[in-house]
Scaffold this active site. Structure first.
Site, PDB file in Angstrom:
ATOM      1  CE1 TYR A 125      39.564  -0.507  29.491  1.00 53.50           C
ATOM      2  CE2 TYR A 125      40.997  -1.683  31.010  1.00 53.50           C
ATOM      3  CZ  TYR A 125      40.828  -0.756  29.999  1.00 53.50           C
ATOM      4  OH  TYR A 125      41.907  -0.085  29.496  1.00 53.50           O
TER       5      TYR A 125
ATOM      6  NE  ARG B 245      45.489  -8.498  33.197  1.00 55.65           N
ATOM      7  CZ  ARG B 245      46.329  -8.700  34.201  1.00 55.65           C
ATOM      8  NH1 ARG B 245      45.994  -9.496  35.224  1.00 55.65           N
ATOM      9  NH2 ARG B 245      47.513  -8.131  34.212  1.00 55.65           N
TER      10      ARG B 245
ATOM     11  CB  SER C 109      50.428  -6.778  32.599  1.00 58.17           C
ATOM     12  OG  SER C 109      49.855  -8.057  32.478  1.00 58.17           O
ATOM     13  CB  ALA C 110      52.002  -2.297  31.716  1.00 61.61           C
ATOM     14  CB  CYS C 111      56.929  -5.331  31.641  1.00 55.88           C
ATOM     15  SG  CYS C 111      56.472  -5.080  33.369  1.00 55.88           S
ATOM     16  N   GLY C 112      56.528  -3.856  28.348  1.00 55.53           N
ATOM     17  CA  GLY C 112      57.253  -3.610  27.108  1.00 55.53           C
ATOM     18  C   GLY C 112      57.115  -4.624  25.993  1.00 55.53           C
ATOM     19  CE  LYS C 113      53.096  -9.189  27.115  1.00 54.84           C
ATOM     20  NZ  LYS C 113      53.137  -8.379  28.343  1.00 54.84           N
ATOM     21  CB  THR C 114      52.843  -3.636  22.630  1.00 56.31           C
ATOM     22  OG1 THR C 114      51.842  -4.486  23.179  1.00 56.31           O
ATOM     23  CG2 THR C 114      52.334  -3.017  21.335  1.00 56.31           C
ATOM     24  CG  ASN C 115      56.641   0.106  23.429  1.00 58.43           C
ATOM     25  OD1 ASN C 115      56.878   1.128  22.798  1.00 58.43           O
ATOM     26  ND2 ASN C 115      55.608  -0.003  24.240  1.00 58.43           N
TER      27      ASN C 115
ATOM     28  N   GLY D 210      40.921  -7.377  29.698  1.00 56.77           N
ATOM     29  CA  GLY D 210      41.163  -8.785  29.980  1.00 56.77           C
ATOM     30  C   GLY D 210      40.078  -9.436  30.828  1.00 56.77           C
TER      31      GLY D 210
ATOM     32  CB  SER E 168      44.032   4.746  28.361  1.00 56.56           C
ATOM     33  OG  SER E 168      45.319   5.313  28.291  1.00 56.56           O
ATOM     34  NE  ARG E 169      45.998  -2.210  28.491  1.00 58.67           N
ATOM     35  CZ  ARG E 169      46.984  -3.103  28.568  1.00 58.67           C
ATOM     36  NH1 ARG E 169      47.394  -3.748  27.502  1.00 58.67           N
ATOM     37  NH2 ARG E 169      47.575  -3.337  29.720  1.00 58.67           N
TER      38      ARG E 169
ATOM     39  CG  HIS F  32      51.611 -12.594  29.410  1.00 58.18           C
ATOM     40  ND1 HIS F  32      51.806 -11.832  30.538  1.00 58.18           N
ATOM     41  CD2 HIS F  32      50.956 -11.792  28.530  1.00 58.18           C
ATOM     42  CE1 HIS F  32      51.296 -10.628  30.345  1.00 58.18           C
ATOM     43  NE2 HIS F  32      50.775 -10.574  29.146  1.00 58.18           N
TER      44      HIS F  32
ATOM     45  CE  LYS G 100      46.456 -10.490  28.909  1.00 62.21           C
ATOM     46  NZ  LYS G 100      47.884 -10.594  28.637  1.00 62.21           N
TER      47      LYS G 100
ATOM     48  N   GLY H 187      63.673   1.541  20.659  1.00 57.69           N
ATOM     49  CA  GLY H 187      64.444   1.116  19.480  1.00 57.69           C
ATOM     50  C   GLY H 187      65.860   0.676  19.827  1.00 57.69           C
TER      51      GLY H 187
ATOM     52  CG  ASP I 165      49.261  -9.819  25.587  1.00 57.26           C
ATOM     53  OD1 ASP I 165      50.073  -9.323  26.386  1.00 57.26           O
ATOM     54  OD2 ASP I 165      48.147 -10.242  25.935  1.00 57.26           O
TER      55      ASP I 165
HETATM   56  P1  GTP Z   1      50.427  -5.565  28.236  1.00 58.20           P
HETATM   57  O1  GTP Z   1      49.642  -5.211  27.039  1.00 58.20           O
HETATM   58  O2  GTP Z   1      49.826  -5.099  29.505  1.00 58.20           O
HETATM   59  O3  GTP Z   1      50.741  -7.027  28.311  1.00 58.20           O
HETATM   60  O4  GTP Z   1      51.817  -4.693  28.170  1.00 58.20           O
HETATM   61  P2  GTP Z   1      53.146  -4.824  27.303  1.00 58.20           P
HETATM   62  O5  GTP Z   1      54.062  -5.799  27.956  1.00 58.20           O
HETATM   63  O6  GTP Z   1      52.831  -5.046  25.870  1.00 58.20           O
HETATM   64  O7  GTP Z   1      53.831  -3.380  27.497  1.00 58.20           O
HETATM   65  P3  GTP Z   1      53.981  -2.146  26.474  1.00 58.20           P
HETATM   66  O8  GTP Z   1      54.916  -2.449  25.341  1.00 58.20           O
HETATM   67  O9  GTP Z   1      52.640  -1.673  26.105  1.00 58.20           O
HETATM   68  O10 GTP Z   1      54.701  -1.081  27.414  1.00 58.20           O
HETATM   69  C1  GTP Z   1      54.154  -0.660  28.627  1.00 58.20           C
HETATM   70  C2  GTP Z   1      54.777   0.623  29.082  1.00 58.20           C
HETATM   71  O11 GTP Z   1      56.191   0.479  29.208  1.00 58.20           O
HETATM   72  C3  GTP Z   1      54.543   1.777  28.110  1.00 58.20           C
HETATM   73  O12 GTP Z   1      54.226   2.945  28.803  1.00 58.20           O
HETATM   74  C4  GTP Z   1      55.866   1.909  27.395  1.00 58.20           C
HETATM   75  O13 GTP Z   1      56.097   3.226  26.953  1.00 58.20           O
HETATM   76  C5  GTP Z   1      56.876   1.461  28.443  1.00 58.20           C
HETATM   77  N1  GTP Z   1      58.062   0.819  27.807  1.00 58.20           N
HETATM   78  C6  GTP Z   1      58.053  -0.126  26.843  1.00 58.20           C
HETATM   79  N2  GTP Z   1      59.315  -0.448  26.452  1.00 58.20           N
HETATM   80  C7  GTP Z   1      60.144   0.304  27.200  1.00 58.20           C
HETATM   81  C8  GTP Z   1      61.573   0.432  27.264  1.00 58.20           C
HETATM   82  O14 GTP Z   1      62.334  -0.216  26.543  1.00 58.20           O
HETATM   83  N3  GTP Z   1      62.072   1.311  28.198  1.00 58.20           N
HETATM   84  C9  GTP Z   1      61.241   2.051  28.998  1.00 58.20           C
HETATM   85  N4  GTP Z   1      61.810   2.880  29.865  1.00 58.20           N
HETATM   86  N5  GTP Z   1      59.896   1.973  28.966  1.00 58.20           N
HETATM   87  C10 GTP Z   1      59.349   1.106  28.068  1.00 58.20           C
HETATM   88  C1  SPV Z   2      47.726  -7.565  30.359  1.00 56.38           C
HETATM   89  O1  SPV Z   2      47.341  -7.071  31.432  1.00 56.38           O
HETATM   90  O2  SPV Z   2      48.699  -8.348  30.311  1.00 56.38           O
HETATM   91  C2  SPV Z   2      47.082  -7.174  29.098  1.00 56.38           C
HETATM   92  C3  SPV Z   2      45.889  -6.316  29.162  1.00 56.38           C
HETATM   93  O3  SPV Z   2      47.519  -7.603  28.038  1.00 56.38           O
HETATM   94  S1  SPV Z   2      44.427  -7.193  29.511  1.00 56.38           S
HETATM   95  O4  SPV Z   2      43.905  -7.701  28.252  1.00 56.38           O
HETATM   96  O5  SPV Z   2      43.488  -6.244  30.134  1.00 56.38           O
HETATM   97  O6  SPV Z   2      44.713  -8.283  30.400  1.00 56.38           O
HETATM   98 MN    MN Z   3      49.476  -8.776  28.340  1.00 60.55          MN
END
Ligand code: GTP
Ligand code: SPV
Ligand code: MN
Length: 601
Positions: A216, A86, A267-273, A218, A384-385, A245, A225, A510, A294
């Site tokens: 690409y 983004r 973003s990329a702080c662990g939501k999907t996980n 978002g 990468s996604r 979000h 978004k 987990g 998300d």
């Molecule tokens: P967006 O799709 O960008 O909104 O991201 P998201 O918030 O869904 O994050 P996602 O779950 O994809 O995790 C992003 C990164 O953080 C990945 O590389 C994960 O491996 C890492 N991560 C997720 N959960 C944890 C956790 O509990 N601990 C640690 N150390 N890393 C984590």
């Molecule tokens: C984010 O950045 O929070 C995402 C990926 O979920 S994107 O759809 O590219 O915004």
């Molecule tokens: Mn997101």
């Protein structure tokens, strides 16, 4: 750049699902007159259409087919190396006044912006096919569900949107023929995929989005978004609901008691996980199910907050995904998935940093260059996604299609903080929780272009996604709270606190179940906690840490408050509020003073 392909001419019966709503037809005619496409392709979301578009994408190198034995119906797409995330600096909220967009958004005057975009779009689709995609955000029978149309000249966008949304006939049916019905107008053109001509513009008053120059994520999947959050949050305030979000998960105890929890992490702080968490062996009989990973749309019903996921697929971060960290994601992306910017192995498999097993001896990296384990470059881009349908998720919650949504027991805020913020704490009440969300901060990630690892305030994880004045957004949260007789409890978590050795103190993934369990206990009135100036903190024995290999010093560190760090933190809250230039509600200023006073005792 491989999506800048010439027009395609489908056989009869494909690409001719013309809608009947006159307002839509007039708008498509207007955009076609401007962009001058070779032909118009009216998408219907059918399987036949998918097969045709996949075949064309393979022929034009928009997609590369993966090994069908390992990954049935799955493909790799490489975006332009200048176009991998983004672009917040080129994202605009175009409201009549700058004030409406507020201090956290880039504002541009609507009239001038339309004029500039018209110029860029003029003749932009010459020689190309213009796709018209009808889509629906939310389940068919939800009162919050919205219809959108995206016009695009990218096949990758069409194929991605048919995974990410409920696309085609179903949306046309929901819209109906009323020319005054509410629907979102989205226009996207790749132009020449040039960062100098890349603009993501939102016109909330017109329910319109125009995105140019990117191919690409978002930036271009306008459902996500742009509509579900930026325009969504604007509509939500007007219509008294919330667009956040936020992930939504269900957690069921061995006795069959079920709670739903929503968590807003940047973003990329662990939501999907977190949304796909599998409890460790010690939590036998506990089950976590995914409603969304998300975005959550929430509304008030019987004094409670109910949430639903408007999306129909996951656009998830690939690096770090493995059978160890996220088995449900790994199973989800084993078929019917589009990968973007990962590495390709010689046998048609995919590879990325953090995947299970040893790296391949040779691969083609995300840019299309040769790669070996000795290469200095990463094999997969850090952003990468995967794009995969929610139905692939083995842990999908049975109530995802429920129109009324699911009742939320707890809202969790969380960011990536190496220091200061403890593993978990609970806010004293709704307004205090709103304050904790409004002042949360996180280290920046590869999800947006720019520096990575810089701590910035990201209120409710919505800094890049709030489509109006952030002060009004804070007030909206406070106002929603006043209408809830049974509000969710509010918590904060931080999976990312580091020790003196620079390593994460908490195992995460987990094992986050242990924190979730405490949250559920608190919702049920059973979990123990100590009162602290920032909220209720668990003591080490309030968390179930049985069978977890963790040093008790690390636990103390994770749960501890360092007064010096918090003095700095509170000063940073003040600095942030001051930087917003007087829009912060009085109630939140009061919360800050109370917090500061708590540390002076
Ligand atoms: P967006 O799709 O960008 O909104 O991201 P998201 O918030 O869904 O994050 P996602 O779950 O994809 O995790 C992003 C990164 O953080 C990945 O590389 C994960 O491996 C890492 N991560 C997720 N959960 C944890 C956790 O509990 N601990 C640690 N150390 N890393 C984590
Ligand atoms: C984010 O950045 O929070 C995402 C990926 O979920 S994107 O759809 O590219 O915004
Ligand atoms: Mn997101």
């Amino acid at each position: 750049m491989n999506d800048l392909a010439p027009a395609i001419f489908p056989p009869k019966g494909i690409g001719d699902a013309k809608p009947s709503n006159k307002a839509v037809l007039d708008w498509v005619h207007e955009i076609a007159t401007l962009t001058q496409p070779e032909n118009i392709f009216w998408c219907d979301g059918s399987e036949r259409e998918r097969e045709f578009l996949i075949a064309e994408s393979l022929r034009q190198n928009v997609l590369i087919e993966l090994n069908g034995k390992k990954f049935p119906r799955s493909y790799l797409h490489r975006s332009s190396p200048n176009d991998v995330a983004r672009v917040e600096q080129f994202t605009f909220v175009c409201t009549p006044t700058k004030e409406e967009a507020g201090p956290t958004n880039n504002w541009a005057e609507p009239g001038e912006t339309y004029a500039k975009l018209r110029e860029l779009l003029s003749g932009a689709m010459r020689g190309r096919t213009m796709f018209v995609i009808p889509y629906m955000m939310g389940p068919a029978d939800s009162p919050l569900t919205k219809v959108g149309f995206e016009i695009t000249d990218s096949k990758y966008v069409v194929l991605s949107l048919r995974i990410m949304t409920r696309m085609g006939e179903i949306a046309l049916k929901r819209l109906g023929n009323d020319p005054s019905a509410e629907w979102n107008r989205g226009v996207h053109s790749l132009l020449d995929v040039n960062p100098d001509r890349r603009f993501i513009c939102h016109f909330p008053q017109d329910n319109t989005i125009i995105s140019v120059g990117s191919g690409y994520g978002g930036n271009v999947l306008l459902s996500k978004k742009c509509l579900a959050l930026r325009i969504g949050s604007y509509l939500a305030r007007k219509q008294n609901w919330m667009a956040e979000h936020i992930l939504i998960l269900g957690v069921e105890s061995p006795e069959g008691r079920k709670h739903y929890v929503a968590a807003a992490f940047p973003s990329a702080c662990g939501k999907t996980n977190f949304a796909m968490l599998i409890p460790p062996a010690h939590f036998k009989g506990w089950k976590v199910t995914t409603v969304g990973d998300d975005i959550g749309w929430m509304r008030i019903r019987d004094g409670r907050l109910y949430a639903g996921n408007p999306e129909n697929g996951y656009f998830g971060v690939v690096p770090g995904t493995s059978y160890k960290s996220n088995p449900n994601a790994m199973r989800s992306i084993a078929h019917d998935t589009i990968y973007t910017n990962v590495a390709l192995t010689d046998d048609g498999d995919v590879w990325w940093e953090g995947k299970d097993g040893p790296p391949p001896a040779h691969a083609i990296d995300w840019r299309g260059d040769d790669w070996t384990p000795q290469s200095k470059e990463k094999a997969a881009h850090p952003n990468s996604r995967f794009t995969t349908p929610t139905r692939n998720n083995p842990a999908l919650d049975p109530d995802v299609e429920k129109g009324e949504g699911v009742p939320i027991s707890a809202i969790i805020f969380g960011g990536r903080r190496s220091d200061t913020v403890p593993l978990v704490y609970q806010a004293f009440d709704w307004n205090h929780g709103v304050y904790s969300g409004a002042t949360m901060a996180s280290e920046t990630t590869a999800a947006a272009t720019g520096a990575v690892g810089r701590v910035r305030r990201d209120p409710m994880a919505m800094l890049p996604f709030c489509g109006y004045n952030i002060g009004d957004y804070f007030q909206h949260w406070l106002d929603i709270g006043k209408q809830l007789t049974n509000p969710p409890l509010i918590f904060n978590v931080n999976w990312f606190r580091k020790g003196a050795d620079g390593k994460f103190l908490w195992p995460g993934f987990g094992e986050n179940m242990r924190v979730l369990k405490w949250i559920i206990d608190r919702c049920e009135g059973s979990g123990g906690a100590l009162k602290s100036p920032i909220g209720w903190l668990p003591s080490p024995h309030d968390l179930d840490l049985a069978e977890l290999d963790i040093d008790h010093n690390a636990v103390d560190e994770l749960l501890g408050l360092d007064h010096e760090e918090w003095q700095k933190e509170i000063a940073a809250h003040k600095e942030f509020f001051d930087s917003l230039g007087g829009v912060v509600p009085e109630e939140l200023q009061k919360q800050r003073e109370q917090l500061a006073a708590g540390f002076e005792l």
